[in-house]
Design an enzyme around this catalytic site. Structure first.
Site, PDB file in Angstrom:
ATOM      1  N   GLU A  52     -44.997  79.014  69.732  1.00 32.06           N
ATOM      2  CA  GLU A  52     -43.362  78.977  69.747  1.00 32.06           C
ATOM      3  C   GLU A  52     -42.797  77.571  69.232  1.00 32.06           C
ATOM      4  O   GLU A  52     -41.926  77.546  68.362  1.00 32.06           O
ATOM      5  CB  GLU A  52     -42.924  79.368  71.111  1.00 32.06           C
ATOM      6  CG  GLU A  52     -42.903  80.679  71.509  1.00 32.06           C
ATOM      7  CD  GLU A  52     -44.299  81.402  71.823  1.00 32.06           C
ATOM      8  OE1 GLU A  52     -45.279  80.580  71.781  1.00 32.06           O
ATOM      9  OE2 GLU A  52     -44.349  82.633  72.020  1.00 32.06           O
ATOM     10  N   HIS A  82     -41.485  86.713  83.112  1.00 29.63           N
ATOM     11  CA  HIS A  82     -41.034  87.589  82.101  1.00 29.63           C
ATOM     12  C   HIS A  82     -39.703  88.105  82.293  1.00 29.63           C
ATOM     13  O   HIS A  82     -39.253  89.000  81.745  1.00 29.63           O
ATOM     14  CB  HIS A  82     -41.984  88.622  81.811  1.00 29.63           C
ATOM     15  CG  HIS A  82     -43.106  88.302  81.075  1.00 29.63           C
ATOM     16  ND1 HIS A  82     -44.302  87.659  81.645  1.00 29.63           N
ATOM     17  CD2 HIS A  82     -43.654  88.340  79.664  1.00 29.63           C
ATOM     18  CE1 HIS A  82     -45.202  87.353  80.779  1.00 29.63           C
ATOM     19  NE2 HIS A  82     -44.782  87.951  79.556  1.00 29.63           N
TER      20      HIS A  82
HETATM   21  C1  TPP Z   1     -45.707  81.957  74.997  1.00 23.70           C
HETATM   22  C2  TPP Z   1     -45.989  83.492  74.813  1.00 23.70           C
HETATM   23  N1  TPP Z   1     -45.660  84.031  73.638  1.00 23.70           N
HETATM   24  C3  TPP Z   1     -45.744  85.285  73.484  1.00 23.70           C
HETATM   25  C4  TPP Z   1     -46.185  86.423  74.577  1.00 23.70           C
HETATM   26  C5  TPP Z   1     -46.315  87.592  74.460  1.00 23.70           C
HETATM   27  N2  TPP Z   1     -47.593  88.020  74.451  1.00 23.70           N
HETATM   28  C6  TPP Z   1     -48.203  88.376  75.546  1.00 23.70           C
HETATM   29  S1  TPP Z   1     -49.873  88.746  75.242  1.00 23.70           S
HETATM   30  C7  TPP Z   1     -49.800  88.383  73.637  1.00 23.70           C
HETATM   31  C8  TPP Z   1     -51.168  88.628  72.744  1.00 23.70           C
HETATM   32  C9  TPP Z   1     -52.196  87.393  73.055  1.00 23.70           C
HETATM   33  O1  TPP Z   1     -53.311  87.826  72.519  1.00 23.70           O
HETATM   34  P1  TPP Z   1     -54.707  87.081  73.180  1.00 23.70           P
HETATM   35  O2  TPP Z   1     -54.355  85.480  73.507  1.00 23.70           O
HETATM   36  O3  TPP Z   1     -55.663  87.117  71.834  1.00 23.70           O
HETATM   37  O4  TPP Z   1     -54.850  87.782  74.611  1.00 23.70           O
HETATM   38  P2  TPP Z   1     -55.446  89.347  74.511  1.00 23.70           P
HETATM   39  O5  TPP Z   1     -54.111  90.028  74.976  1.00 23.70           O
HETATM   40  O6  TPP Z   1     -55.933  89.710  73.354  1.00 23.70           O
HETATM   41  O7  TPP Z   1     -56.255  89.403  75.774  1.00 23.70           O
HETATM   42  C10 TPP Z   1     -48.614  88.102  73.318  1.00 23.70           C
HETATM   43  C11 TPP Z   1     -48.046  87.797  71.800  1.00 23.70           C
HETATM   44  C12 TPP Z   1     -46.379  85.697  75.946  1.00 23.70           C
HETATM   45  N3  TPP Z   1     -46.663  86.152  76.899  1.00 23.70           N
HETATM   46  N4  TPP Z   1     -46.394  84.268  75.861  1.00 23.70           N
END
Ligand code: TPP
Ligand code: MG
Lengths: 375, 326
Positions: free
Chosen positions: B60, B129
């Protein structure tokens, strides 16, 4: 072993630790004794059944909000947290139910939290993404991608500051390595040689984005710029994980500084309960082949069958036990009370000062009017 | 007029503006291939291609800053935050770069950028959230802020925000995306700084913005059963703030309640109450009342969450209080 599972805090860790010198005894696999293998299998079955129960409960509205399942990635709860000491620390993101259980939070306390009940490990305030229990070394459950990474460095800092010999295991998803806080944290860990292992649960996707779409290098290369040794392990092979983390934990405990582990795994379900399992970002075929060929539980089960170390009856017994524990957790959660409305303002602050007004929503004034302390 | 969802109205605004101006592009997490986490950008990748509809890594601070830089170079980025909660990681670039660039450069470098995404709570998403983020943005001179509550306003305000030469935060609501309403066909632009009287009553003024207009209208309906007719003034735009509209409704009713989703301390209602007492003191028959979220991080448990969120009941009570009926 799950049959010896006790309530939180009683066991050295969620996973009964195989004897460290578990050499290639009679009837073992890769240096794991029969008993150790059964323990790991039982533990992973428990995680799987727990997540399936959560899935069911979500579908009927017992669990709300965002709920991210760890199904497919269980070997990393059993294989990375299993070898830790009970006083070691774990911090992770929001896909953390099984990791919390592996570190020693009871399935009951975890399920009650998912249900938002008073007996949950966060009193119902946190929910699925925010399981906490520092008494077993589990520091949450964090919802902002990458937010836990500097916190993990801070936990490790505190260990070193106090001269302890614990370590911190800090999990993150593959997508989290693109946060600035990741680089900043790894660099500080390196310059101060903090006792921390960063583990990327590399399931290939951040929500609907495949890792190669957001990085031109592999996950493993990301720590190099900070001079932190990187390793890649098969995150579906619980035996490989267990031995690897067992050895690495001791190195880090011994003062070797931070390490970085790329654990290759796969998420069998949608990103969260509200997302589809497959879609434009990954094909149903891909998911099917992964679930068929790379299920960490089936992989261990089949190796044990082949080595003659597991009978169908034993497998059934483990599964029955896992299902019983999870059914019990659901019963417990279902009958736990909802949090007392009078506690809404509890724990916003650790200390309520005598002077001045902390809460600006009229609550203090109300209390004063009814003769209660303006706390 | 066409009936459509708030989601589709936002989409329509982006199409309207991207069709007419090649310097407008959309960048954010999951906006392209996945059609947006909340499907606001559905079909846009197909329509405009990867040059103008761009999936960003979960970075971000980095991608918001990149968009600010692109705006400094004269492009008009629409920077989507999956939710404004995650924009806290980017606040440095919003506050320290976007908000001040024009001023620091003595007017040489405008930053025509839109930051958009949902703000506030949905259902049981828990503390990290479920935050109303308006005041963090509105606090900083140099940033403009709108919060549409209906599909028509979503289309018109987003279009105006994209055309504006300053940084504009467009704060939407996850629970609004499925709300349906009539939206003007063809080009539709709602100017910034113009409030909208969503209900005309005369006995008491409920002033609010964004998603909360629906709670205000619900409360107004309940009050009407008791013969109390409320004005519901939707500010739509918090900065610029339509002070004339605020003063007009207060002059009519002599009683005001500010309803907002966020916390009380230094909230939007605090600003509006201060303004009313400064500029319309003689019109007031009662102190301005405020209805906010309870002063706690949002709890997960359903019962606690309900208790923490501002609802119609609290608004009705506040209205009765300023009418000295409570
Ligand atoms: C700073 C932030 N940006 C966006 C999100 C929304 N979001 C939640 S999980 C996610 C994907 C994360 O993927 P990864 O780190 O690979 O973990 P996984 O879900 O695959 O375990 C996103 C974009 C968030 N929670 N926090
Ligand atoms: Mg991932």
């Amino acid at each position: 072993m799950s049959s010896a599972r006790t309530e939180k805090g009683d066991a050295p860790g969620g996973v009964a630790a195989p004897a460290a010198q578990g050499g290639p005894g009679k009837g073992g696999i890769a240096g794991f004794s029969r008993e150790e293998l059964h323990g790991l299998l039982a533990e992973m079955l428990l995680y799987r059944r727990f997540e399936e129960k959560a899935e069911e409960a979500y579908a009927i509205g017992k669990i709300g909000g965002f709920c991210h399942l760890h199904i497919g990635q269980e070997a990393l709860a059993a294989g990375a947290i299993g070898p830790l000491r009970s006083d070691d620390q774990v911090i992770t993101a929001y896909r953390e139910h099984t990791q919390a259980i592996a570190k020693g939070i009871s399935p009951r306390a975890a399920m009650a939290e998912l249900f938002g009940r008073a007996d949950g490990c966060s009193g119902g305030r946190g929910g699925s993404m925010h399981l906490f229990d520092p008494s077993v070394g589990f520091y949450g459950g964090h919802g902002i991608v990458g937010g836990q990474i500097p916190l993990g460095a801070g936990l490790a800092w505190a260990i070193r500051y106090r001269g302890g010999d614990q370590i911190c295991l800090c999990f993150m998803g593959d997508a989290a390595v693109n946060q600035g806080a990741f680089l900043e944290s790894l660099n500080m860990s390196a310059i101060w040689r903090l006792p921390i292992i960063y583990v990327v649960e590399n399931n290939g996707y951040g929500m609907g984005t495949a890792f190669p779409r957001v990085s031109v290098t592999e996950v493993e290369s990301r720590s190099g710029a900070c001079g932190i040794p990187a390793h890649t392990v098969d995150g579906q092979d619980v035996l490989e994980c267990y031995r690897f983390f067992e050895a690495l934990a001791e190195e880090v405990r011994g003062g070797d500084g931070p390490h970085f582990v790329n654990a290759v795994t796969y998420r069998f379900r949608g990103h969260s309960m509200s997302d589809p399992v497959a879609g434009t970002y990954r094909s149903r075929k891909e998911v099917e082949s992964q679930t068929k060929e790379r299920d960490p539980i089936s992989l261990l089960r089949d190796r044990m069958f082949e080595a003659g170390l597991l009978t169908p009856e034993e497998l059934q017994a483990h599964d029955n036990r896992a299902q019983e524990l999870c059914a019990d957790a659901v019963d417990f959660a279902g009958s736990s009370p909802t949090p007392d409305p009078a506690t809404l303002h509890d724990h916003v602050y650790a200390e309520i000062n005598d002077r001045g007004r902390l809460f600006l929503d009229g609550r203090d004034a109300e209390r004063a009017a009814t003769g209660g302390a303006a706390r | 007029m066409t009936e459509m969802t708030y989601r589709d109205a936002l989409n329509a605004a982006m199409l309207q503006e991207m069709d007419r101006d090649d310097s407008v592009f959309l960048l954010g997490e999951e906006v392209a291939e996945y059609d947006g986490a909340y499907k606001v950008s559905r079909g846009m990748l197909e329509r405009y291609g990867e040059r103008r509809v761009v999936d960003a890594p979960i970075s971000e601070l980095g991608f918001a800053g990149l968009c600010v830089g692109a705006a400094m170079a004269g492009l008009r980025p629409v920077c989507e935050f999956m939710t404004f909660n995650f924009s806290f990681l980017a606040l440095d670039q919003v506050i320290n770069s976007a908000a001040k660039m024009l001023y620091m450069s003595n007017g040489q470098i405008p930053v025509p950028i839109v930051f958009r995404g949902p703000t506030g709570a949905a259902l049981q998403l828990s503390a990290q959230h479920s935050q109303a983020c308006e005041v963090y943005y509105a606090h900083a001179p140099g940033v403009k802020l709108v919060a549409p509550g209906t599909p028509a306003d979503a289309k018109g305000l987003l279009a105006a925000a994209i055309r504006d030469d300053d940084p504009v935060a467009v704060m939407e609501g996850e629970l609004l995306y499925n709300v349906r309403g009539e939206v003007p066909d063809g080009e539709h632009v709602v100017p910034l700084g113009v409030a909208d009287l969503k209900r005309s009553g005369g006995d008491v003024s409920i002033i609010t913005h964004g998603k909360m207009i629906h709670v205000a209208l619900q409360a107004a309906g309940q009050l009407a059963h008791d013969g109390i007719e409320a004005d519901v003034l939707d500010l739509r735009s918090l900065r610029p703030l339509d002070v004339d509209a605020i003063l007009a409704t207060v002059a009519r009713t002599n009683r005001a309640v500010y309803l907002e989703e966020g916390w009380p301390f230094a909230g939007v209602g605090a600003q509006v109450a201060s303004l009313i007492q400064q500029e319309a003191f003689d019109d007031l028959d009662a102190p301005v009342a405020r209805v906010t979220q309870a002063d706690v991080p949002m709890p997960y448990a359903r019962n606690l969450e309900q208790l923490a969120k501002p609802g119609a009941k609290a608004v009705v009570e506040a209205c009765r209080k300023v009418l000295y009926l409570a």
